[in-house]
Motif scaffolding. Structure first.
Motif, PDB file in Angstrom:
ATOM      1  N   LEU A 241    -106.581  24.425  88.105  1.00 52.24           N
ATOM      2  CA  LEU A 241    -107.883  24.413  87.160  1.00 52.24           C
ATOM      3  C   LEU A 241    -108.854  25.832  87.516  1.00 52.24           C
ATOM      4  CD1 LEU A 241    -109.805  21.315  86.609  1.00 52.24           C
ATOM      5  CD2 LEU A 241    -110.901  23.497  86.814  1.00 52.24           C
TER       6      LEU A 241
ATOM      7  N   ASN B 233    -112.704  24.710  81.314  1.00 48.53           N
ATOM      8  CA  ASN B 233    -111.709  24.830  82.154  1.00 48.53           C
ATOM      9  C   ASN B 233    -110.522  25.270  81.722  1.00 48.53           C
ATOM     10  OD1 ASN B 233    -113.350  23.592  84.309  1.00 48.53           O
ATOM     11  ND2 ASN B 233    -112.944  21.529  83.441  1.00 48.53           N
TER      12      ASN B 233
ATOM     13  N   HIS C  75    -108.642  26.063  97.328  1.00 47.55           N
ATOM     14  CA  HIS C  75    -109.474  26.877  96.127  1.00 47.55           C
ATOM     15  C   HIS C  75    -109.626  28.192  96.575  1.00 47.55           C
ATOM     16  CE1 HIS C  75    -112.599  25.712  99.068  1.00 47.55           C
ATOM     17  NE2 HIS C  75    -113.436  26.817  98.499  1.00 47.55           N
TER      18      HIS C  75
ATOM     19  N   CYS D  14    -106.651  17.678  95.423  1.00 48.29           N
ATOM     20  CA  CYS D  14    -107.098  19.039  95.279  1.00 48.29           C
ATOM     21  C   CYS D  14    -106.723  19.227  96.722  1.00 48.29           C
ATOM     22  CB  CYS D  14    -108.431  19.003  95.042  1.00 48.29           C
ATOM     23  SG  CYS D  14    -109.030  18.752  93.627  1.00 48.29           S
TER      24      CYS D  14
ATOM     25  N   TYR E 223    -114.399  19.201  94.175  1.00 49.56           N
ATOM     26  CA  TYR E 223    -112.897  18.538  93.962  1.00 49.56           C
ATOM     27  C   TYR E 223    -112.732  17.386  93.096  1.00 49.56           C
ATOM     28  CZ  TYR E 223    -110.642  21.885  97.313  1.00 49.56           C
ATOM     29  OH  TYR E 223    -110.524  23.089  98.062  1.00 49.56           O
TER      30      TYR E 223
ATOM     31  N   CYS F 295    -112.497  17.925  89.669  1.00 44.05           N
ATOM     32  CA  CYS F 295    -111.195  18.597  89.153  1.00 44.05           C
ATOM     33  C   CYS F 295    -110.216  17.352  89.162  1.00 44.05           C
ATOM     34  CB  CYS F 295    -110.749  19.673  90.249  1.00 44.05           C
ATOM     35  SG  CYS F 295    -111.896  21.165  90.228  1.00 44.05           S
TER      36      CYS F 295
END
Length: 384
Positions: free
Chosen positions: A75, A143, A27, A24, A6, A9
């Motif tokens: 992402l 990414n 996921h 974040c 995280y 990201c």
């Protein structure tokens, strides 16, 4: 993932967007290892309503009444370090080729606990105008970042329709492994582009009544059996209004749901009265609740108490921490009997059909089900 991936990201989103605050919040790992299939339908996961609800679910730290710009971003990446992606690619549609509102099919999906999410499926009527792109041979070091929602109406791409696509080139059996992380980016210094969901006073009760009927029926589809049994215990005790008041109170004061947040106390009472007196709604809930409790009341009480206590980590902090301390101090029997007495005092089924002399039997059955060790294991987990 949360502790190590995280933060990476967050930094990537900040670098791309310049957002000072990025969080974040979800996921998903897809592939044969997890059994989660690829999403092979063109869709956009966030409507304006769902995206702006993140202000309550994932608020920017230190800002009580956020104003500015809000973006939701994905992402996405390959997580197989030994192989670039050979098939089942993630394709994204060029936002400039999408026609609004023609291409947006609104879909409401129940997510449990009386909640729902709003998303869009893509209408295929204009497919000849749509421009799609995918990235073949994407490696684990690359990414793919794309916009799920942007509150700024001046942005060129506010939504990205996306889908998994397969190419019939002899690699259809390729075992793709991927992870997507969803992030919300806050821009407090930008012009305020958040919508105002405040309803005129004369519309609030009627709108809340209709929303309440819809939300409460979603309890049937909830994946949380503890929540389901809690709701059914009110219904089976013919206390429909009690459950409605609890649900309304949470969504109004805690979740700040758009349909309820501006209700007064008297209006909340009026909404609960109107919904509880609706014969169609009551019949639907009665039929559903009857399916939740099987066997005799004692067996039902055992199942109810076990599910209730095993969910203590999700309780409000004061009750959660108090229960955790009781478990760590070995007062589990007292927790069980106290839970039975609490729900008996609330006139909740199946406790309405039992006496205080039945509480020791509930405790013995839960002992045999190894509730003590289950609770001790949960109490050792980090809080939050």
């Amino acid at each position: 993932v949360r502790q190590k991936y995280y933060p990476l990201c967050v930094e990537a989103i900040k670098k791309v967007t310049g957002a000072p605050i990025v969080i974040c919040f979800h996921h998903l790992v897809r592939g044969h290892a997890t059994g989660k299939p690829f999403a092979g339908l063109a869709h956009a996961d966030y409507s304006t309503w769902t995206a702006t609800n993140l202000l309550q679910d994932t608020p920017p730290p230190g800002i009580m009444d956020f104003k500015g710009r809000l973006s939701v971003m994905n992402l996405w990446r390959n997580i197989n370090p030994d192989s670039p992606i050979q098939n089942h690619f993630l394709a994204c549609c060029d936002g400039a080729s999408v026609l609004a509102p023609d291409d947006f099919i609104s879909v409401r999906v129940p997510t449990g606990e009386g909640k729902e999410t709003h998303m869009y499926h893509m209408c295929g009527n204009n497919h000849r105008l749509h421009k799609w792109y995918y990235f073949p041979l994407q490696t684990a070091e690359e990414n793919l970042i794309f916009m799920q929602y942007d509150s700024d109406p001046h942005m060129k791409c506010r939504y990205t329709f996306h889908s998994s696509v397969s190419v019939d080139d002899g690699t259809l059996d390729y075992k793709r492994e991927s992870i997507e992380v969803r992030c919300v980016a806050y821009f407090p210094d930008a012009e305020n582009t958040l919508p105002d969901w405040t309803l005129p006073p004369d519309m609030r009760v009627d709108a809340a009544v209709e929303a309440c009927k819809t939300h409460t029926k979603y309890v049937k589809a909830s994946p949380d059996r503890r929540y389901q049994m809690g709701a059914a215990s009110y219904i089976m005790a013919d206390n429909h209004r009690g459950w409605l008041m609890e649900m309304l109170d949470y969504n109004r004061r805690v979740a700040h749901h758009a349909a309820y947040k501006d209700l007064t106390d008297d209006q909340q009472e009026e909404v609960a009265d109107k919904v509880a007196k609706d014969p169609n709604w009551k019949s639907f809930m009665d039929q559903w609740a009857a399916t939740m409790f099987e066997g005799d009341p004692l067996t039902a009480a055992v199942d109810f108490v076990e599910l209730h206590l095993l969910g203590f980590q999700k309780w409000p902090p004061v009750h959660r921490d108090r229960t955790k301390s009781s478990i760590q101090e070995g007062h589990i029997k007292e927790l069980v009997t106290g839970t039975c007495a609490h729900f008996k005092g609330q006139d909740r089924y199946p406790f309405t059909a039992l006496k205080a002399s039945d509480w020791p039997s509930v405790w013995k059955r839960l002992q045999a089900a190894d509730l003590e060790s289950k609770l001790r294991d949960l109490a050792m987990e980090p809080t939050g």
